[in-house]
Design an enzyme around this catalytic site. Structure first.
Site, PDB file in Angstrom:
ATOM      1  CE1 TYR A 251     -14.879   2.876  -3.302  1.00  0.00           C
ATOM      2  CE2 TYR A 251     -12.930   3.406  -4.604  1.00  0.00           C
ATOM      3  CZ  TYR A 251     -13.531   3.197  -3.375  1.00  0.00           C
ATOM      4  OH  TYR A 251     -12.793   3.309  -2.222  1.00  0.00           O
TER       5      TYR A 251
ATOM      6  CD  GLU B 100       6.332  -3.597   3.896  1.00  0.00           C
ATOM      7  OE1 GLU B 100       5.590  -4.322   4.589  1.00  0.00           O
ATOM      8  OE2 GLU B 100       6.872  -2.555   4.311  1.00  0.00           O
TER       9      GLU B 100
ATOM     10  CE  LYS C 164      -6.440   1.973  -0.840  1.00  0.00           C
ATOM     11  NZ  LYS C 164      -7.149   1.999   0.459  1.00  0.00           N
TER      12      LYS C 164
ATOM     13  CE  LYS D  77      -3.726   2.345   2.477  1.00  0.00           C
ATOM     14  NZ  LYS D  77      -4.645   2.292   3.633  1.00  0.00           N
TER      15      LYS D  77
ATOM     16  NE  ARG E 277      -5.891   9.429   3.063  1.00  0.00           N
ATOM     17  CZ  ARG E 277      -4.597   9.605   2.849  1.00  0.00           C
ATOM     18  NH1 ARG E 277      -4.139  10.822   2.569  1.00  0.00           N
ATOM     19  NH2 ARG E 277      -3.761   8.588   2.909  1.00  0.00           N
TER      20      ARG E 277
END
Length: 329
Positions: free
Chosen positions: A319, A239, A254, A196, A206
């Site tokens: 979305y 990671e 992301k 991310k 946000r």
């Protein structure tokens, strides 16, 4: 060689193009993000995300039933928390009757077979808008991870199928996995936000949750001490592999479009499903440009979604999921 080989033979008609197409999209590729808010009868459009909404629990119930009928069978839940319930420790996140916990139960009661994933991070519950506990200008790693483990257990108790830690604290996957095992939730999965990046594409999200870092003294102004530097590539592999070693069942990259090289790198290295989050800024840019008449909404949407899958995504959190279904006719 030419003229014996003419590559255009396989592009000559729509029928042959469909027959030899390497990458295809189906409803099964999609994970649908949903924003939940308190109240009743609320379906509030997010200004920076046209045609996307914050939903009260009664409308959440209607939405998941509609998604299921459309062939979309997985959702990722986020909650917008009242400011008066926010603090520096994510206390409200552990409330067994909190909004997230009730949202999970609402989805499962409305549509028991719907796969429910839940956001695990402190930023919606933080008075400072950070994914972790803030102390003396720093984000505390280990203390935050312990709270995230408690959050995960709370979500599992409410009925979540997967928890999705989006915080980027070191070691949190192991701590969450061990906590779930100790509590008997051996079948609760973890989808780790493994790569991310600290991205400017998160702005509309946000806005949706009112979760941006606050601009006050002794609080970091951004999330760059825990989210990844977008200039780095090899960090993503490290990671991701660490998350898998710690017990992640699914890993995520992301944002999406600017990070397709990372998606392919990870897909080539790992043996677990790879998810990609096509984030709010990517969605908003297409919507805004289409509203201006500057591009063809559906054509650009399909090209971007196909590129994400072509790069190696097994799962696409987007979305655009309902918009995609609409293109199927």
């Amino acid at each position: 060689m030419y003229p014996l080989i003419r590559n255009r033979r396989l592009r000559a008609s729509e029928s042959i193009r469909r027959l030899v197409r390497e990458t295809t999209l189906t409803p099964d590729d999609f994970l649908v993000p949903l924003f939940v808010t308190e109240g009743k009868g609320i379906k509030e459009e997010i200004p920076s995300m046209p045609n996307y909404f914050r939903l009260s629990l009664d409308n959440l119930e209607k939405e998941v039933k509609e998604l299921w009928k459309m062939g979309l069978c997985s959702v990722l839940l986020f909650v917008k928390v009242d400011d008066k319930l926010k603090d520096n420790k994510g206390t409200e996140a552990l409330n067994p009757n909190g909004l997230m916990q009730r949202a999970i139960k609402t989805v499962k009661n409305a549509c028991p077979q719907m796969l429910v994933m839940t956001d695990v991070a402190l930023d919606p519950f933080s008075a400072y808008g950070h994914d972790g506990i803030v102390a003396e200008g720093e984000i505390l790693n280990d203390e935050t991870a312990e709270v995230l483990a408690e959050m995960s257990i709370s979500h599992a108790k409410a009925g979540a199928d997967f928890v999705a830690p989006s915080d980027m604290m070191d070691g949190r996957i192991l701590i969450i996995r061990e906590a779930l095992e100790e509590e008997g939730f051996i079948n609760t999965g973890i989808m780790a936000y493994s790569a991310k990046y600290a991205s400017a594409f998160y702005g509309p999200f946000r806005d949706a949750l009112d979760s941006a870092p606050v601009d006050i003294a002794d609080v970091p102004k951004d999330k760059k001490t825990y989210q990844m530097d977008y200039a780095n590539r090899y960090d993503a592999i490290k990671e991701t592999q660490m998350d898998i070693d710690e017990g992640a069942d699914i890993v995520m990259v992301k944002p999406g479009l600017c990070y397709l090289d990372i998606v392919r790198e990870i897909k080539n290295e790992v043996e677990v499903p790879v998810a990609v989050y096509q984030v709010s800024g990517e969605y908003a840019m297409v919507k805004a440009a289409a509203e201006k008449g500057w591009l063809d909404h559906d054509a650009v949407m399909l090209e971007q979604l196909t590129a994400i899958k072509r790069a190696g995504a097994d799962i696409i959190a987007s979305y655009f999921a309902k918009d995609f279904i609409r293109t199927l006719g």
